[in-house]
Design an enzyme around this catalytic site. Sequence first.
Site: not given
Length: 327
Positions: A146-147
């Site tokens: 995930d970012r």
Amino acid sequence: MRRKTRIPPSPLPQRHGVDPVRVRLPATGAWATVRAHLVERLSGAGAGVVDGMFDAGRIVGADGRPVAADAPFVPGMFVWFHRDLPDEVPVPFPVRVVHRDEHIVVADKPHFLATTPRGGHVAETALARLRRELDLPELTAAHRLDRLTAGLVLFTVRAEERGTYQSLFRDRRIRKEYEAVAPYDPALALPRTVRSRIVKERGVLTAREVPGEPNAVSRVELVEHREGPGGLARYRLTPATGQTHQLRVHLSALGVPILGDPLYPEVSAPVPAGDFRRPLQLLARSLEFTDPVTGAEHRFCSGRVLAAWASYDRWAAGGYDGPSDGQ
């Protein structure tokens, strides 16, 4: 047996470490021209944008030559073009290379940086940066983080070996260990293995647990904790599966949501672009696997220290100024 269509090599080079968009025209359809199909397919961009790309010769065929707007629709034809890159706020933290050889690159990704181009994050991604910085245009990601999650990501150097390394994750032949900082609950019995069914619907920000056969399994262990009101704990998380937001969902369901999580247990208001304060306190700490190409035994560890554990007051006040290294 249906024959697999051979995809021609891209006639366009990468731009800023980003591949051109490849479009294959459908096998059937009522479009008279390539333009008519692209206007419909790229409806979000608008006919004017598509016409401008044709006028500028930016849409090319397999031979690298511009495709005319009135070129007839040919089923199965490939065309390529570079999309206009979005305005991106640079993520002011480096991507550290933990390991590099002729087959793989293992990088330690900072919070806030997407792994691969997606949506509004294109050139400001770990993949695009590493392609530019390491001069490895064929570099691809074997998996994604995930970012908002920091930590280790495995990339493959050779395009033809990507599937081999991806199979490590698909077949669960790689051990991933994460670390999180979250509230301490003395009533929570740990260690434990959490099993549930998680679904993530397209267009919905959050994933959710639903009744049914479990598809998400996480081992949760308490590493250490700090007493007192608002006490925190450091948790070791070992996922056996890879559902979207799995660890975030499971810790939230246990009543100890990860610090800095904007989605769980409740969705918070979006932060402005460029606000890099109070990062999600989740870290992909280690990767361990047998290299499927060389046979080497690998164990890689992130050197990062989660900011809220190092100095909660500073993290809570928004004083985060980038990742720090552990000793």
